[in-house]
Write a protein that holds these residues in place. Structure first.
Motif, mmCIF file in Angstrom:
data_model
loop_
_atom_site.group_PDB
_atom_site.id
_atom_site.type_symbol
_atom_site.label_atom_id
_atom_site.label_comp_id
_atom_site.label_asym_id
_atom_site.label_seq_id
_atom_site.Cartn_x
_atom_site.Cartn_y
_atom_site.Cartn_z
ATOM 1 N N GLY A 92 -25.199 27.409 5.977
ATOM 2 C CA GLY A 92 -25.409 28.842 6.109
ATOM 3 C C GLY A 92 -25.749 29.425 4.753
ATOM 4 N N LEU A 93 -26.970 29.935 4.610
ATOM 5 C CA LEU A 93 -27.437 30.498 3.348
ATOM 6 C C LEU A 93 -27.368 32.018 3.401
ATOM 7 N N CYS A 94 -26.713 32.612 2.422
ATOM 8 C CA CYS A 94 -26.641 34.071 2.353
ATOM 9 C C CYS A 94 -27.556 34.558 1.240
ATOM 10 N N PHE A 95 -28.656 35.235 1.625
ATOM 11 C CA PHE A 95 -29.611 35.744 0.652
ATOM 12 C C PHE A 95 -29.207 37.115 0.117
ATOM 13 N N GLY A 96 -28.312 37.796 0.823
ATOM 14 C CA GLY A 96 -27.846 39.086 0.330
ATOM 15 C C GLY A 96 -27.703 40.114 1.435
ATOM 16 N N PHE A 97 -27.079 41.233 1.084
ATOM 17 C CA PHE A 97 -26.818 42.310 2.030
ATOM 18 C C PHE A 97 -27.636 43.546 1.651
ATOM 19 N N GLY A 98 -28.121 44.238 2.679
ATOM 20 C CA GLY A 98 -28.836 45.483 2.460
ATOM 21 C C GLY A 98 -27.877 46.641 2.294
ATOM 22 N N GLN A 99 -28.390 47.789 1.882
ATOM 23 C CA GLN A 99 -27.544 48.970 1.702
ATOM 24 C C GLN A 99 -26.940 49.435 3.019
ATOM 25 N N ASP A 100 -27.585 49.101 4.129
ATOM 26 C CA ASP A 100 -27.056 49.477 5.442
ATOM 27 C C ASP A 100 -26.084 48.442 5.997
ATOM 28 N N GLY A 101 -25.747 47.422 5.201
ATOM 29 C CA GLY A 101 -24.811 46.400 5.626
ATOM 30 C C GLY A 101 -25.455 45.221 6.323
ATOM 31 N N SER A 102 -26.763 45.253 6.507
ATOM 32 C CA SER A 102 -27.458 44.140 7.157
ATOM 33 C C SER A 102 -27.407 42.903 6.268
ATOM 34 N N ARG A 132 -34.210 31.840 9.668
ATOM 35 C CA ARG A 132 -33.769 32.911 8.776
ATOM 36 C C ARG A 132 -34.011 34.263 9.445
ATOM 37 N N ARG A 133 -32.957 35.072 9.514
ATOM 38 C CA ARG A 133 -33.057 36.380 10.142
ATOM 39 C C ARG A 133 -32.239 37.406 9.350
ATOM 40 N N SER A 136 -25.727 33.058 -9.713
ATOM 41 C CA SER A 136 -27.125 33.339 -10.031
ATOM 42 C C SER A 136 -27.738 34.110 -8.866
ATOM 43 N N ASP A 137 -29.043 34.353 -8.933
ATOM 44 C CA ASP A 137 -29.729 35.099 -7.872
ATOM 45 C C ASP A 137 -30.079 34.226 -6.667
ATOM 46 N N LEU A 138 -29.841 32.928 -6.746
ATOM 47 C CA LEU A 138 -30.124 32.048 -5.613
ATOM 48 C C LEU A 138 -29.104 32.291 -4.497
ATOM 49 N N PRO A 139 -29.484 32.054 -3.236
ATOM 50 C CA PRO A 139 -28.534 32.250 -2.138
ATOM 51 C C PRO A 139 -27.389 31.243 -2.178
ATOM 52 N N THR A 140 -26.193 31.717 -1.885
ATOM 53 C CA THR A 140 -25.040 30.827 -1.780
ATOM 54 C C THR A 140 -25.137 30.016 -0.490
ATOM 55 N N ILE A 141 -24.368 28.932 -0.434
ATOM 56 C CA ILE A 141 -24.406 28.049 0.731
ATOM 57 C C ILE A 141 -22.991 27.815 1.246
#
Length: 212
Positions: A112-122, A79-80, A183-188
């Protein structure tokens, strides 16, 4: 039929059918099952978004999806947080970690799990496999609780961005009209196959769902 407790006859009359038999025939022709079975879990149904009359008719393409209840499960991997989407895949493929995964788990990373994006696009992202063994040093892990999932499929050409197109339709067409939301869980994203040389991909999109 899926979202309410309405009887088959009530739904048939509401949408202009003269009999239950006529409605059942039309429903089975579209979905492959009788309308009474639509309330069961784990069935693949077909979604058509509402028609919008503009310069062209939109919303006529079908989307197959399945509602699935899953018990808790754990994934392990790397995870990065990277400056752009998909950056973690570049990391695990370039530093040999994908080969290491095959050694420990018998296969390359396929989730591939997406936990979310930061305000800077990360992008906080994890390349992983489903795993129920003991903890292995050097790997990150994440455990999903029991949850309801919506599963979609993206099959087609890599270069024509079929995966991105399916995501766009889910977010812009399906979810606004569905009784469910993410939901708030990461998509896959489950990569069943991804062959850039042959320009073919088959990816399952798993979205953790809760009622709106």
């Amino acid at each position: 039929m899926q979202n309410t407790d309405a009887k088959v006859i009530d739904v048939a009359l509401k949408y202009g059918y003269q009999s239950v038999d006529a409605f059942s025939v039309a429903f089975k022709r579209m979905h492959g099952i009788p309308p009474a079975e639509a309330k069961k879990q784990g069935l693949k149904l077909t979604f058509y978004c509402r028609l919008h009359f503009a310069l062209k008719i939109e919303g006529v393409d079908r989307m197959d999806y399945t509602i699935i209840e899953r018990e808790p499960f754990t994934v392990v991997g790397i995870r990065r947080t990277t400056p752009y989407g998909g950056g973690t895949w570049a990391i695990v493929k370039s530093n040999g970690n994908n080969v290491t995964a095959e050694k420990f788990f018998g296969r390359f990373y396929d989730l591939g799990l997406c936990f979310g994006f930061g305000q800077d696009g990360s992008n906080d992202y994890m390349c992983a496999v489903e795993y129920d063994g003991e903890t292995i040093e050097g790997f990150d892990s994440f455990t999903y609780p029991a949850a309801k999932w919506m599963k979609f499929e993206a099959k087609g050409s890599v270069t024509e961005n079929v995966l991105g197109s399916v995501w766009q339709r889910i977010n812009n067409e399906f979810l606004p009209q569905s009784k469910y939301k993410k939901s708030d869980l990461p998509t896959i994203e489950k990569y069943v196959s991804w062959d850039e040389a042959a320009d073919i991909c088959n990816v399952e999109i798993w979205i953790p769902a809760i009622l709106k």
